[in-house]
Design an enzyme around this catalytic site. Structure first.
Site, PDB file in Angstrom:
ATOM      1  N   GLU A  45      -1.735  -4.276  -1.974  1.00 35.83           N
ATOM      2  CA  GLU A  45      -0.459  -4.701  -1.364  1.00 35.83           C
ATOM      3  C   GLU A  45      -0.661  -5.153   0.071  1.00 35.83           C
ATOM      4  O   GLU A  45      -0.056  -6.124   0.516  1.00 35.83           O
ATOM      5  CB  GLU A  45       0.558  -3.555  -1.408  1.00 35.83           C
ATOM      6  CG  GLU A  45       1.968  -3.932  -0.925  1.00 35.83           C
ATOM      7  CD  GLU A  45       2.205  -3.828   0.571  1.00 35.83           C
ATOM      8  OE1 GLU A  45       3.221  -4.349   1.040  1.00 35.83           O
ATOM      9  OE2 GLU A  45       1.366  -3.239   1.299  1.00 35.83           O
ATOM     10  N   ASP A  88      -3.568   1.090  -1.850  1.00 38.84           N
ATOM     11  CA  ASP A  88      -4.423   0.765  -0.706  1.00 38.84           C
ATOM     12  C   ASP A  88      -3.757   1.103   0.614  1.00 38.84           C
ATOM     13  O   ASP A  88      -2.564   1.426   0.666  1.00 38.84           O
ATOM     14  CB  ASP A  88      -4.796  -0.729  -0.748  1.00 38.84           C
ATOM     15  CG  ASP A  88      -3.575  -1.642  -0.761  1.00 38.84           C
ATOM     16  OD1 ASP A  88      -2.553  -1.276  -1.375  1.00 38.84           O
ATOM     17  OD2 ASP A  88      -3.633  -2.729  -0.154  1.00 38.84           O
TER      18      ASP A  88
HETATM   19 ZN   LIG Z   1       3.037  -0.135   2.502  1.00 42.93          ZN
END
Ligand SMILES: [Zn+2]
Ligand SMILES: *[C@@H]1O[C@H](CO)[C@@H](O)[C@H](O)[C@H]1NC(C)=O
Ligand SMILES: *[C@@H]1O[C@H](CO)[C@@H](O)[C@H](O)[C@H]1NC(C)=O
Ligand SMILES: *[C@@H]1O[C@H](CO)[C@@H](O)[C@H](O)[C@H]1NC(C)=O
Length: 442
Positions: free
Chosen positions: A171, A104
């Site tokens: 993340e 992401d």
């Molecule tokens: Zn990163």
């Protein structure tokens, strides 16, 4: 005899020049292909708030197949795949090495960019490739694969330890549906991870940066209560007064920490940061606030970041006794956004001295690729690396980007094509060294 020698020399020269001519051309083609694969990966829209991981994961699986790696997709939360690639080592009984990146990215504001953030615009003048994720961290996602492609298919290298490449979702929003779930899975336990590499950050100098710890974030909310009163009345212990006393103390603490940084005695990431993020009080009226009333409640929120070197219990005691004491009619809430100690109660950091056998191996891999390393650092923010360090697994944050402005989460994020290609060479050396490392038995 002289003619024969001449002939040999000429043949040798022809062979040498023709082979180097071909290999230079081939090299250029390979480099261009690698850059094109990077650009293709950058065009997937995996930005929050609605990243779609389907297409990039298919792309990565295709890449893995073309290199001859095994792949496995795990889905702990629907729509949030974790992709694990495997290059088996000749001695699978040794703990493996795992190279991680996240799928992401943070959002981008297209109108603030000079090129559309998911177009991977490649400037022919500068070689800069513009895209959200170019630095954070789609570069390493592709560099791992290109390095393995070169080692495996071109150089016929065979690892002793098994090498895994991992792609995780989410993340940027804490990794709770990604890495946090993965480390709790049986698939993860079966891997027997000995060493973990995660993302780092760009370096503006010619030296690469390496991170041995993250700071741990806390959200602190403090609330003050007090008797309400007419705006004209002077009295002790109103909610606002109690909160302001706290804010004064917190400000003094913040200044003391910041002074250490300003004096050059510590990096920003080596001190405790406490930053006010909101203040909430007052009685709303249709036009704003009721101005002749002192409110009975006042509240403030702070973002706190703790380096692994501090004792979290001391900070908690300070909050309970000074920043939000019950004796001042205050309450508080600490939301710990992740661990700060590992499973054995040790600080969440990876040693960068000879107590950690992976450290000299990693350092050697960088220098033998002609690279230089800065003094190891604590990362000011947070990554998924914390989930590995919590399990006591040695972990470094590293993204091989030197001579590059730090543009993660910024407008016009870019990576230069030569820096990208150089990073592939660096990872070839890192993967070669780490996967060949067999700890001497004691
Ligand atoms: Zn990163
Ligand atoms: C995600 O992308 C795939 C194709 O890449 C598409 O089939 C799917 O519908 C998309 N999912 C969502 C929720 O938009
Ligand atoms: C705490 O609240 C009590 C009850 O409202 C009040 O009597 C007391 O003065 C307050 N103390 C402080 C320090 O605010
Ligand atoms: C490595 O650093 C740790 C933590 O600072 C220390 O406890 C340990 O003694 C060091 N080991 C060596 C070999 O220097």
């Amino acid at each position: 005899m002289a003619t024969f020698h001449h002939l040999l020399l000429i043949i040798a020269l022809i062979l040498l020049s023709s082979s180097s001519y071909i290999s230079t051309k081939e090299l250029e083609e390979e480099e261009e292909a690698a850059i094109n694969r990077f650009k293709e990966y950058l065009r997937f829209k995996t930005a929050h708030p609605d990243p779609n991981y389907t297409a990039p994961v298919s792309f990565l699986i295709n890449q893995a197949e073309s290199i001859g790696l095994q792949s496995k997709t795990l889905e702990f939360v629907p729509g949030k795949p974790v992709l694990l690639l495997t290059w088996p080592g000749s001695n699978p009984s040794l703990p493996c090495i795992l190279f991680n990146s996240h799928l992401d990215s943070v959002p981008a504001e297209p109108d603030k960019w000079s090129h559309p953030p998911f177009s991977a615009f490649h400037s022919s003048d500068t070689g800069n490739i513009f895209a959200r994720g170019a630095q954070d961290d789609k570069c390493i996602s592709i560099q791992y694969l290109e390095a393995i492609r070169n080692l495996k298919l071109v150089k016929n290298f065979e690892p002793i330890r098994t090498v895994h490449v991992l792609y995780v979702p989410d993340e940027e929003i804490g990794g709770f549906d990604g890495m946090a779930k993965f480390v709790e899975s049986s698939e993860f336990r079966e891997l027997n991870v000995g060493f973990f590499m995660d993302e780092g950050q760009a370096s503006t100098s010619d030296e690469f940066r390496v991170f041995y710890a993250d700071r741990s974030p806390w959200h602190l909310i403090i609330k003050a209560d007090g008797a309400p009163a007419h705006g004209s009345r002077m009295f002790d212990n109103s909610a606002s007064e109690n909160l302001m006393k706290s804010i004064e103390m917190i400000t003094r603490f913040r200044d003391a920490q910041f002074d250490v940084v300003k004096a050059g005695k510590a990096a920003n990431s080596e001190v405790i940061s406490v930053n006010p993020v909101y203040l909430k009080s007052g009685i709303p009226s249709p036009t704003g606030f009721v101005m002749n009333m002192q409110p009975s409640e006042a509240e403030a929120g702070f973002d706190i970041r703790l380096p692994p070197t501090v004792d979290p219990d001391l900070v908690k005691r300070r909050i309970a006794e000074e920043w939000a004491p019950a004796t001042r009619n205050m309450t508080y809430q600490i939301i710990e956004k992740g661990p700060i100690r590992d499973y054995q109660g040790r600080p969440l950091m990876t040693l960068t001295n000879d107590s950690n056998p992976w450290w000299p191996v990693f350092k050697y891999a960088i220098t033998s690729a002609g690279g230089k390393l800065q003094k190891p650092e604590i990362l000011a923010s947070t990554t998924d690396a914390r989930y590995m360090r919590q399990l006591g697994i040695p972990t470094f944050g590293f993204s091989p980007m030197s001579d590059t402005p730090i543009l993660l989460h910024d407008h016009n994020e870019f990576l230069n094509d030569r820096v990208f290609l150089r990073g592939i060479e660096v990872y070839e050396s890192v993967i070669r060294s780490l996967s060949s490392f067999v700890e001497p038995s004691h």
